[in-house]
Scaffold this motif. Structure first.
Motif, mmCIF file in Angstrom:
data_model
loop_
_atom_site.group_PDB
_atom_site.id
_atom_site.type_symbol
_atom_site.label_atom_id
_atom_site.label_comp_id
_atom_site.label_asym_id
_atom_site.label_seq_id
_atom_site.Cartn_x
_atom_site.Cartn_y
_atom_site.Cartn_z
ATOM 1 N N GLU A 71 0.824 -1.220 0.000
ATOM 2 C CA GLU A 71 0.000 0.000 0.000
ATOM 3 C C GLU A 71 0.856 1.267 0.000
ATOM 4 N N ARG A 72 0.359 2.258 -0.711
ATOM 5 C CA ARG A 72 0.953 3.596 -0.738
ATOM 6 C C ARG A 72 -0.108 4.574 -0.287
ATOM 7 N N LEU A 73 0.167 5.334 0.769
ATOM 8 C CA LEU A 73 -0.821 6.217 1.384
ATOM 9 C C LEU A 73 -0.296 7.645 1.410
ATOM 10 N N ALA A 74 -1.036 8.566 0.794
ATOM 11 C CA ALA A 74 -0.664 9.984 0.787
ATOM 12 C C ALA A 74 -1.372 10.695 1.933
ATOM 13 N N LEU A 75 -0.594 11.289 2.820
ATOM 14 C CA LEU A 75 -1.146 12.052 3.937
ATOM 15 C C LEU A 75 -1.123 13.533 3.591
ATOM 16 N N PRO A 76 -2.174 14.275 3.917
ATOM 17 C CA PRO A 76 -2.191 15.709 3.589
ATOM 18 C C PRO A 76 -1.229 16.496 4.469
ATOM 19 N N VAL B 241 9.087 6.638 3.975
ATOM 20 C CA VAL B 241 8.454 7.914 4.299
ATOM 21 C C VAL B 241 9.023 8.953 3.342
ATOM 22 N N ALA B 242 8.202 9.448 2.421
ATOM 23 C CA ALA B 242 8.667 10.376 1.386
ATOM 24 C C ALA B 242 8.043 11.750 1.595
ATOM 25 N N LEU B 243 8.861 12.799 1.482
ATOM 26 C CA LEU B 243 8.386 14.170 1.641
ATOM 27 C C LEU B 243 9.314 15.110 0.905
ATOM 28 N N GLU B 244 8.783 15.989 0.102
ATOM 29 C CA GLU B 244 9.488 17.114 -0.504
ATOM 30 C C GLU B 244 10.939 16.800 -0.859
ATOM 31 N N GLY B 245 11.146 15.777 -1.668
ATOM 32 C CA GLY B 245 12.488 15.474 -2.145
ATOM 33 C C GLY B 245 13.331 14.639 -1.212
ATOM 34 N N PRO C 193 3.286 17.647 3.213
ATOM 35 C CA PRO C 193 2.629 16.425 2.756
ATOM 36 C C PRO C 193 3.600 15.250 2.815
ATOM 37 N N VAL C 194 3.083 14.083 3.208
ATOM 38 C CA VAL C 194 3.912 12.896 3.404
ATOM 39 C C VAL C 194 3.263 11.725 2.687
ATOM 40 N N THR C 195 4.075 10.879 2.069
ATOM 41 C CA THR C 195 3.589 9.641 1.471
ATOM 42 C C THR C 195 4.261 8.464 2.165
ATOM 43 N N LEU C 196 3.442 7.524 2.633
ATOM 44 C CA LEU C 196 3.934 6.315 3.290
ATOM 45 C C LEU C 196 3.735 5.135 2.356
ATOM 46 N N SER C 197 4.752 4.289 2.234
ATOM 47 C CA SER C 197 4.669 3.133 1.345
ATOM 48 C C SER C 197 5.173 1.892 2.061
ATOM 49 N N TYR D 229 -5.223 24.428 14.364
ATOM 50 C CA TYR D 229 -5.033 23.197 13.603
ATOM 51 C C TYR D 229 -5.538 23.379 12.168
ATOM 52 N N GLU D 230 -4.729 22.924 11.190
ATOM 53 C CA GLU D 230 -5.081 23.052 9.776
ATOM 54 C C GLU D 230 -4.783 21.766 9.030
ATOM 55 N N VAL D 231 -5.570 21.488 8.004
ATOM 56 C CA VAL D 231 -5.266 20.457 7.033
ATOM 57 C C VAL D 231 -5.319 21.110 5.662
ATOM 58 N N ARG D 232 -4.227 21.005 4.912
ATOM 59 C CA ARG D 232 -4.164 21.611 3.573
ATOM 60 C C ARG D 232 -4.075 20.507 2.531
ATOM 61 N N ASN D 233 -5.074 20.381 1.717
ATOM 62 C CA ASN D 233 -5.120 19.341 0.691
ATOM 63 C C ASN D 233 -4.464 19.818 -0.603
#
Length: 345
Positions: A268-273, A290-294, A312-316, A341-345
């Motif tokens: 699974e690959r999950l994109a977190l906002p 754990v992938a983020l901004e390069g 933004p973070v992507t977990l794989s 608290y904020e969530v930016r999509n």
């Protein structure tokens, strides 16, 4: 955005007069404290591989007896804040603690809230306000503000756990202190078995529990089973994730920091906002990228990393046939109370 005046634009004698009165002009620093669009966090993406850390932690066990350490801990410090600050983010302190067989870390209580995420070993325990909480890998144990707690070890191999505290915030508020105590009398065992079914809580003779922290130990075996049941019952669910909550109220289990556990299905690959809160990821089982901004961290079991807020973070899950399990800590409960608290999509 209009350029503002600089401190060096002001005459030396005027600046000296301000300093003599303990005054500071705002406009030269206004953009630093109120940057446009989003904050400029000091927290840097940082990873602490457990196997490298473990060797140094075991060496600390050889070099420093528990009597000279009280708490034998290596702090996971974020370089963006300066190693001397001993903080992983603006609000989160992380420490990897070692207890050797036969050792006892004496009782004390303090104003910062703490949790223990058990990393390896068996036979150790934490006694919190007279309640004995045994330690097994993946268990989460609370030691809330003001409650007496001590650690002991009746096993035969080292036990290690990850401490997560809101110490940086409490220290910043000038409210951090500790009180030393004597060994506690054990009055009961962890009450986690009393809260094993969702929607059902103990109510003897129609009386509900009144203690603010009715459940201090969250066994990993139960959390893991809940994640697997969630994945099986709702196969289309976006993220298989559970929160650690107060079973009597449904609120976060502590008031400043929040904790959850996430299961990544095989492959699974999950994109977190991008959320306003920094996050700590600790790998309980399996492996994840754990992938983020390069940047990318490849976590294996017991590795820990910290990610700044507004990122933004992507977990794989790297495995095609086994799930991966991750423990997450953040300061969302505090930010929600403060309205930031904020969530930016």
């Amino acid at each position: 955005m209009q350029e503002l005046g600089r401190l060096e634009d002001l005459p030396d004698e005027y600046r000296a007069a301000l300093t003599a009165q303990n005054l500071v002009p705002l406009w030269p620093s206004l953009r630093a404290v109120l940057p446009p669009g989003k904050p400029m966090p000091r927290t840097r993406p940082t990873c602490w591989p457990y196997q490298d850390l473990r060797a140094l932690l075991l060496k600390a066990g050889e070099l420093t007896p528990i009597e000279k350490a009280e708490r034998r801990v290596l702090v996971l410090a974020n370089p963006g804040h300066g190693l001397e600050k001993m903080q992983a983010s603006s609000t989160i302190y992380l420490g990897m603690q070692l207890l050797l067989p036969g050792e006892w870390a004496p009782a004390h209580r303090h104003t910062p809230n703490a949790v223990r995420m058990i990393v390896e070993g068996e036979g150790a325990y934490t006694t919190v306000d007279g309640e004995k909480c045994t330690m097994s890998r993946g268990d989460l144990i609370l030691t809330p503000t003001g409650l007496w707690h001590e650690h002991g070890h009746d096993g035969d191999k080292p036990v290690v756990w990850l401490d997560v505290l809101d110490l940086p915030l409490v220290y910043y508020m000038e409210a951090s202190y500790v009180t030393e105590g004597k060994a506690q009398t054990v009055t009961g065992v962890a009450a986690d078995q009393s809260y094993q079914r969702g929607g059902v809580v103990p109510a003897p003779v129609f009386t509900r529990a009144e203690q603010p922290f009715p459940m201090l130990r969250y066994p990993w075996v139960d959390v893991r089973a809940a994640l697997q049941a969630l994945a099986a019952s709702q196969p289309a669910i976006e993220a298989v994730q559970v929160a650690y909550v107060n079973p009597e109220t449904g609120a976060d289990c502590q008031k400043i920091l929040g904790f959850s556990a996430l299961m990544l299905r095989p492959g699974e690959r999950l994109a977190l906002p991008a959320r306003s809160t920094a996050m700590v990821f600790h790998q309980i089982e399996g492996g994840a990228d754990v992938a983020l901004e390069g940047q990318q961290f490849s976590l294996v079991e017991a590795d820990t990393c910290c990610i700044p807020g507004y990122t933004p973070v992507t977990l794989s899950n790297r495995s095609a046939d086994q799930p991966a399990f991750i423990f997450i800590a953040d300061d969302a409960p505090l930010q929600k109370k403060l309205g930031v608290y904020e969530v930016r999509n």
